[in-house]
Design a protein around this motif. Structure first.
Motif, PDB file in Angstrom:
ATOM      1  N   LEU A 159       6.559   5.553 -15.438  1.00 38.14           N
ATOM      2  CA  LEU A 159       7.880   6.188 -15.378  1.00 38.14           C
ATOM      3  C   LEU A 159       8.870   5.387 -14.547  1.00 38.14           C
ATOM      4  CD1 LEU A 159       6.916   9.962 -14.977  1.00 38.14           C
ATOM      5  CD2 LEU A 159       7.575   8.733 -17.054  1.00 38.14           C
ATOM      6  N   ARG A 160       8.380   4.694 -13.527  1.00 38.57           N
ATOM      7  CA  ARG A 160       9.313   3.952 -12.676  1.00 38.57           C
ATOM      8  C   ARG A 160       9.558   2.526 -13.154  1.00 38.57           C
ATOM      9  NH1 ARG A 160       4.554   3.797  -9.392  1.00 38.57           N
ATOM     10  NH2 ARG A 160       3.893   1.643  -8.963  1.00 38.57           N
ATOM     11  N   ALA A 161       8.804   2.074 -14.166  1.00 33.71           N
ATOM     12  CA  ALA A 161       8.953   0.694 -14.635  1.00 33.71           C
ATOM     13  C   ALA A 161      10.372   0.360 -15.091  1.00 33.71           C
ATOM     14  CB  ALA A 161       7.952   0.411 -15.753  1.00 33.71           C
ATOM     15  N   PRO A 162      11.073   1.243 -15.829  1.00 32.60           N
ATOM     16  CA  PRO A 162      12.428   0.858 -16.285  1.00 32.60           C
ATOM     17  C   PRO A 162      13.420   0.613 -15.163  1.00 32.60           C
ATOM     18  CG  PRO A 162      11.578   2.699 -17.580  1.00 32.60           C
ATOM     19  CD  PRO A 162      10.638   2.520 -16.422  1.00 32.60           C
ATOM     20  N   ILE A 163      13.201   1.154 -13.976  1.00 27.59           N
ATOM     21  CA  ILE A 163      14.181   1.000 -12.897  1.00 27.59           C
ATOM     22  C   ILE A 163      13.637   0.121 -11.771  1.00 27.59           C
ATOM     23  CG2 ILE A 163      15.355   3.179 -13.372  1.00 27.59           C
ATOM     24  CD1 ILE A 163      13.681   4.468 -11.179  1.00 27.59           C
ATOM     25  N   GLU A 198       0.814  -1.207   0.000  1.00 30.26           N
ATOM     26  CA  GLU A 198       0.000   0.000   0.000  1.00 30.26           C
ATOM     27  C   GLU A 198       0.856   1.271   0.000  1.00 30.26           C
ATOM     28  OE1 GLU A 198      -2.597  -0.211   3.281  1.00 30.26           O
ATOM     29  OE2 GLU A 198      -3.546  -2.086   2.686  1.00 30.26           O
ATOM     30  N   ARG A 199       2.179   1.161  -0.138  1.00 27.38           N
ATOM     31  CA  ARG A 199       3.021   2.349  -0.148  1.00 27.38           C
ATOM     32  C   ARG A 199       2.777   3.152  -1.408  1.00 27.38           C
ATOM     33  NH1 ARG A 199       8.695  -0.489   1.780  1.00 27.38           N
ATOM     34  NH2 ARG A 199       8.110  -0.791   3.966  1.00 27.38           N
ATOM     35  N   ARG A 200       2.763   4.435  -1.238  1.00 22.80           N
ATOM     36  CA  ARG A 200       2.539   5.316  -2.377  1.00 22.80           C
ATOM     37  C   ARG A 200       3.881   5.701  -2.989  1.00 22.80           C
ATOM     38  NH1 ARG A 200      -2.313   9.509  -0.672  1.00 22.80           N
ATOM     39  NH2 ARG A 200      -3.906   7.901  -0.263  1.00 22.80           N
ATOM     40  N   HIS A 201       3.953   5.650  -4.302  1.00 26.43           N
ATOM     41  CA  HIS A 201       5.171   5.979  -5.026  1.00 26.43           C
ATOM     42  C   HIS A 201       5.079   7.412  -5.537  1.00 26.43           C
ATOM     43  CE1 HIS A 201       6.664   1.820  -5.089  1.00 26.43           C
ATOM     44  NE2 HIS A 201       5.386   1.487  -5.202  1.00 26.43           N
ATOM     45  N   LEU A 202       6.247   8.032  -5.583  1.00 24.96           N
ATOM     46  CA  LEU A 202       6.294   9.400  -6.098  1.00 24.96           C
ATOM     47  C   LEU A 202       6.098   9.435  -7.602  1.00 24.96           C
ATOM     48  CD1 LEU A 202       9.304  10.777  -4.003  1.00 24.96           C
ATOM     49  CD2 LEU A 202       6.854  11.070  -3.568  1.00 24.96           C
ATOM     50  N   LEU A 203       6.567   8.408  -8.313  1.00 28.67           N
ATOM     51  CA  LEU A 203       6.450   8.354  -9.762  1.00 28.67           C
ATOM     52  C   LEU A 203       5.332   7.404 -10.163  1.00 28.67           C
ATOM     53  CD1 LEU A 203      10.212   8.115 -10.801  1.00 28.67           C
ATOM     54  CD2 LEU A 203       8.736  10.130 -10.901  1.00 28.67           C
ATOM     55  N   PRO A 204       4.624   7.695 -11.238  1.00 28.57           N
ATOM     56  CA  PRO A 204       3.621   6.738 -11.727  1.00 28.57           C
ATOM     57  C   PRO A 204       4.293   5.479 -12.253  1.00 28.57           C
ATOM     58  CG  PRO A 204       3.885   8.586 -13.251  1.00 28.57           C
ATOM     59  CD  PRO A 204       4.660   8.932 -12.017  1.00 28.57           C
ATOM     60  N   ALA A 205       3.505   4.446 -12.419  1.00 28.64           N
ATOM     61  CA  ALA A 205       4.044   3.138 -12.809  1.00 28.64           C
ATOM     62  C   ALA A 205       4.765   3.202 -14.148  1.00 28.64           C
ATOM     63  CB  ALA A 205       2.914   2.109 -12.857  1.00 28.64           C
TER      64      ALA A 205
END
Length: 454
Positions: free
Chosen positions: A36-40, A27-34
């Motif tokens: 944009l963060r998918a490559p890393i 349930e942690r919220r990420h600063l970047l949408p999925a």
């Protein structure tokens, strides 16, 4: 078999907002949408690593399998072909175990091991016969043949997208290498004896980086789609077959049915021993005393007979309740509508009952539906603190659907080993499903789905 329906009412199972406890990992919220963060992400790295490893493994597996099968088929004119084929199939099963482990580690794919070889007697010949007759062995062989072309395709697509994406994205960073160390005016797109085209101005470099960004962002999703097909191959060819899984499920359901029947028999025996049987023994003793006093004190004997008459009525009512708990006569005579209305009338909460069935299902399904509603209404009476409740029963295609709702405090949880879990197991034994939706604060909705067997 009352469900712990009210335990936890008003006591949330998680940490409330503002309590100071960290949220669970999921349930942690990420600063970047999925996107944009998918490559890393670690998942993308694992999936890309799976695709990279698939090619060398597929080459070895395919080469070995084709060689051994061809050799075994060629030697079938002699006895040597049989052990060679058996060895090829056994080696495919070994590779299958490796592939299942790799899928679990990199794709987080939970695949059960297939059924083991079944040999009626020990020995080499029995083992070879079991390997050759096993459908699992031939499915592993099929995986070895199909996975090779797919691994080549996945490797080429994933590597090209990854390499070109990052190369184009980082082109502005290493553009200075070309004119300074390569003697070139930038990245050459075209060149012949008379013309040459280079990416050497700020606009072209920016466009190149943007195209690389699109490739880089798209690569994880392309790789994920490729590994989805890998997962289907692993699950479909290296896991247990549908038939074996169904056999295991039926064996488990048979155990649940046997345990449930044994528990019901123990309950009936306990109710008879502690209730009607004890009352009848007491009644027999009272009638014996009344018989002895009949000559000496007729009035006392009459009072004892009158008390015994009351005991007989009580014992009869207990036997009727026990019979209703086994299988109510109203259910057999008049069906679910009348039987559920009778159950609802004994609930401590006003209950609306609506049964819309074109015909009566099989008696076994009808009985399970009755006891499901009966237990859920019993839970509402004991634990829900509801003001109203409703029962709806209808047919949808080849399924019998039951919905029981109340406006109580909620918090029912079938995963805590309560009566709801036992009820879910009883439904599962006949290919039924129990779904509980009971947030803290209510309302509670329980849906039971049973097969329609006329």
């Amino acid at each position: 078999m009352a469900t712990e329906y009210g335990q936890g009412y008003g006591h949330g199972h998680g940490h409330p907002a503002g309590s100071g406890h960290p949220a669970p990992d999921g349930e942690r919220r990420h600063l970047l949408p999925a996107a944009l963060r998918a490559p890393i992400e670690a998942r993308s790295c694992r999936e890309f690593g799976y695709v990279l490893l698939s090619l060398p493994i597929a080459v070895v597996l395919f080469s070995w399998t084709v060689t051994m099968v061809a050799l075994g088929a060629g030697l079938l004119v002699t006895f040597l072909g049989i052990p060679v084929l058996a060895g090829a199939l056994a080696s495919c099963r070994g590779f299958g175990a490796l592939e299942r482990t790799r899928a679990r580690a990199l794709l987080r794919l939970e695949v059960a091991d297939p059924e083991p070889l079944r040999m009626r007697k020990p020995g080499v010949f029995a083992w070879m016969g079991a390997v050759l007759k096993s459908g699992t062995s031939w499915r592993h062989l099929l995986y070895a043949l199909l996975q090779f072309p797919w691994a080549v395709f996945s490797f080429v697509v994933a590597v090209n997208f990854w390499v070109y994406g990052w190369a184009l994205l980082t082109y502005p960073l290493w553009f200075w290498l070309f004119p300074m160390y390569g003697g070139q005016g930038g990245l050459q797109l075209y060149g012949d004896e008379h013309h040459s085209v280079y990416l050497d101005n700020p606009f072209e470099i920016t466009v190149t980086a943007l195209v690389g960004l699109l490739f880089t962002l798209a690569t994880p999703w392309i790789v994920r789609a490729l590994t989805t097909v890998d997962g289907l191959l692993v699950r479909g060819l290296l896991g247990p077959s549908r038939l074996s899984a169904r056999v295991v499920e039926l064996e488990s359901d048979r155990g649940v049915v046997v345990d449930t029947a044994a528990a019901d028999l123990r309950r009936i025996e306990r109710d008879l021993h502690d209730g009607a049987q004890a009352r009848l023994v007491s009644l027999a003793m009272d009638l014996g005393l009344a018989k002895e006093k009949l000559q000496e004190d007729p009035q006392a004997a009459a009072r004892m007979v009158d008390d015994a008459h009351g005991e007989v009525k009580t014992a009869l009512q207990e036997l009727r309740d026990l019979a209703r708990g086994i299988h109510p006569a109203v259910l057999t005579d008049r069906g679910l509508d009348a039987a559920l209305s009778s159950v609802a009338s004994r609930c401590t909460v006003p209950v609306r009952v609506e049964v819309d069935l074109p015909a009566r299902p099989a008696p076994a399904i009808e009985g399970i539906a009755y006891f499901t509603v009966s237990e859920l209404l019993q839970n509402i009476s004991k634990h829900s603190r509801a003001r109203t409740a409703s029962v709806d029963v209808w047919r949808s295609e080849d399924r019998l659907l039951i919905q029981v709702m109340d406006d109580g405090a909620g918090g029912a949880d079938a995963s805590r080993g309560s009566g709801l879990a036992g009820l879910a197991g009883r439904l599962d034994a006949v290919d039924g499903v129990l779904v509980v939706d009971s947030p803290a604060g209510g309302p509670t909705r329980v849906i039971a789905e049973l097969p329609w067997r006329a």
